[in-house]
Design an enzyme around this catalytic site. Structure first.
Site, PDB file in Angstrom:
ATOM      1  N   GLU A  44     -53.640  58.088 -16.698  1.00  0.00           N
ATOM      2  CA  GLU A  44     -52.316  58.404 -16.157  1.00  0.00           C
ATOM      3  C   GLU A  44     -51.341  57.346 -16.647  1.00  0.00           C
ATOM      4  OE1 GLU A  44     -49.858  59.254 -12.009  1.00  0.00           O
ATOM      5  OE2 GLU A  44     -51.640  57.985 -11.945  1.00  0.00           O
ATOM      6  N   GLU A  69     -49.445  51.193 -15.660  1.00  0.00           N
ATOM      7  CA  GLU A  69     -48.131  50.963 -15.052  1.00  0.00           C
ATOM      8  C   GLU A  69     -47.558  49.677 -15.618  1.00  0.00           C
ATOM      9  OE1 GLU A  69     -44.740  51.004 -13.522  1.00  0.00           O
ATOM     10  OE2 GLU A  69     -46.022  52.707 -12.932  1.00  0.00           O
ATOM     11  N   ASN A  96     -47.538  48.795 -21.358  1.00  0.00           N
ATOM     12  CA  ASN A  96     -46.487  49.735 -21.754  1.00  0.00           C
ATOM     13  C   ASN A  96     -47.086  50.846 -22.604  1.00  0.00           C
ATOM     14  OD1 ASN A  96     -44.123  50.916 -23.123  1.00  0.00           O
ATOM     15  ND2 ASN A  96     -43.025  49.153 -22.306  1.00  0.00           N
ATOM     16  N   ASP A 118     -39.681  58.909 -16.099  1.00  0.00           N
ATOM     17  CA  ASP A 118     -38.237  58.714 -16.179  1.00  0.00           C
ATOM     18  C   ASP A 118     -37.665  59.712 -17.181  1.00  0.00           C
ATOM     19  OD1 ASP A 118     -35.596  57.785 -16.593  1.00  0.00           O
ATOM     20  OD2 ASP A 118     -36.201  55.722 -16.175  1.00  0.00           O
ATOM     21  N   LYS A 122     -29.697  60.512 -20.976  1.00  0.00           N
ATOM     22  CA  LYS A 122     -28.681  60.310 -22.009  1.00  0.00           C
ATOM     23  C   LYS A 122     -29.290  60.483 -23.400  1.00  0.00           C
ATOM     24  CE  LYS A 122     -25.888  57.192 -19.178  1.00  0.00           C
ATOM     25  NZ  LYS A 122     -25.286  55.847 -19.049  1.00  0.00           N
ATOM     26  N   THR A 191     -48.306  63.307  -6.226  1.00  0.00           N
ATOM     27  CA  THR A 191     -47.858  61.929  -6.290  1.00  0.00           C
ATOM     28  C   THR A 191     -46.890  61.678  -5.140  1.00  0.00           C
ATOM     29  OG1 THR A 191     -45.849  62.268  -7.602  1.00  0.00           O
ATOM     30  CG2 THR A 191     -47.940  62.163  -8.812  1.00  0.00           C
ATOM     31  N   GLU A 192     -46.499  60.427  -4.978  1.00  0.00           N
ATOM     32  CA  GLU A 192     -45.517  60.086  -3.947  1.00  0.00           C
ATOM     33  C   GLU A 192     -44.204  60.836  -4.180  1.00  0.00           C
ATOM     34  OE1 GLU A 192     -48.170  56.439  -4.482  1.00  0.00           O
ATOM     35  OE2 GLU A 192     -47.121  57.826  -5.799  1.00  0.00           O
ATOM     36  N   TYR A 193     -43.762  60.850  -5.439  1.00  0.00           N
ATOM     37  CA  TYR A 193     -42.517  61.551  -5.772  1.00  0.00           C
ATOM     38  C   TYR A 193     -42.652  63.053  -5.531  1.00  0.00           C
ATOM     39  CZ  TYR A 193     -40.310  57.499  -8.010  1.00  0.00           C
ATOM     40  OH  TYR A 193     -39.726  56.276  -8.253  1.00  0.00           O
ATOM     41  N   GLU A 194     -43.797  63.593  -5.878  1.00  0.00           N
ATOM     42  CA  GLU A 194     -44.010  65.029  -5.714  1.00  0.00           C
ATOM     43  C   GLU A 194     -43.898  65.437  -4.253  1.00  0.00           C
ATOM     44  OE1 GLU A 194     -47.345  68.357  -7.105  1.00  0.00           O
ATOM     45  OE2 GLU A 194     -47.525  66.253  -7.690  1.00  0.00           O
TER      46      GLU A 194
END
Length: 212
Positions: A44, A69, A96, A118, A122, A191-194
């Site tokens: 992941e 991460e 990274n 992310d 732009k 996930t937490e965001y999900e």
């Protein structure tokens, strides 16, 4: 929101070297040794606080999971969650995604997950998107033949961009879901965001691709 700086993070990661590999480039070509078995390895990229990778490790004990991460103040939360989970099939790396080829040999990974990356909306930041062609080239290299890349996001713009990027790169689309939760997939680990976005009624997009 930017993660709060944790000055103790370096020491904490070193104290948990059994979970967070301190020299991941030394493992290149031999990641099975980190788990002391030859189970398939799933990666992941952008593991955040670790909810997904820990959930997957519990659900699929026959698979090894690596959570990558780059932000130290975030990965410490993932370490805490791994300790709570007490699963032997999880390792974390504070690295990274640009350095994937330095960490994994060709064909070493079975599946890659990109969860709520992310979107870099732009145009001038296009090369930073994790589905930009240079990243896809790295994924293709480290994945085994017929290995999968799984993308989940709530960002429609990133999803549409990624589908085009996959197509232009020559990927094979195995799945495209415009409302993942409507599928009621019992194997889907959120996930937490999900959890946060789906609670607001936002659709979750998922694509599964293979490289030809």
């Amino acid at each position: 929101m930017r993660a709060r700086h944790k000055p103790w993070a370096d020491d904490y990661l070193k104290e948990n070297a059994d979970i967070v590999d301190q020299t991941p480039t030394d493992r290149k070509g031999n990641w099975s040794s980190a788990f002391s078995n030859s189970q398939p390895i799933h990666l992941e990229i952008g593991t955040g606080k670790g909810q997904f990778v820990c959930g997957m490790a519990k659900q699929f004990p026959e698979t090894n999971f690596i959570g990558m991460e780059v932000v130290k103040s975030i990965i410490v939360s993932a370490v805490e969650k791994v300790n709570e989970t007490d699963c032997e099939n999880i390792r974390l790396i504070n690295e990274n995604a640009e350095d994937l080829l330095e960490i994994f040999k060709p064909g070493e990974i079975d599946t890659i997950y990109l969860n709520f990356s992310d979107p870099w909306p732009k145009n001038r930041h296009e090369k930073r998107r994790l589905t930009y062609r240079t990243f896809l080239e790295s994924y293709k290299t480290i994945l085994k033949e017929n290995g999968k890349l799984v993308l989940k996001t709530d960002n429609q713009g990133l999803f549409e961009y990624s589908l085009v990027s996959f197509s232009q790169f020559g990927c094979r689309l195995e799945e495209v879901s415009l409302d993942l939760h409507a599928m009621e997939d019992p194997t889907n680990i959120m996930t937490e965001y999900e959890e946060k976005f789906s609670a607001k009624g936002q659709p979750i997009y998922r694509a599964v691709v293979t490289f030809t």
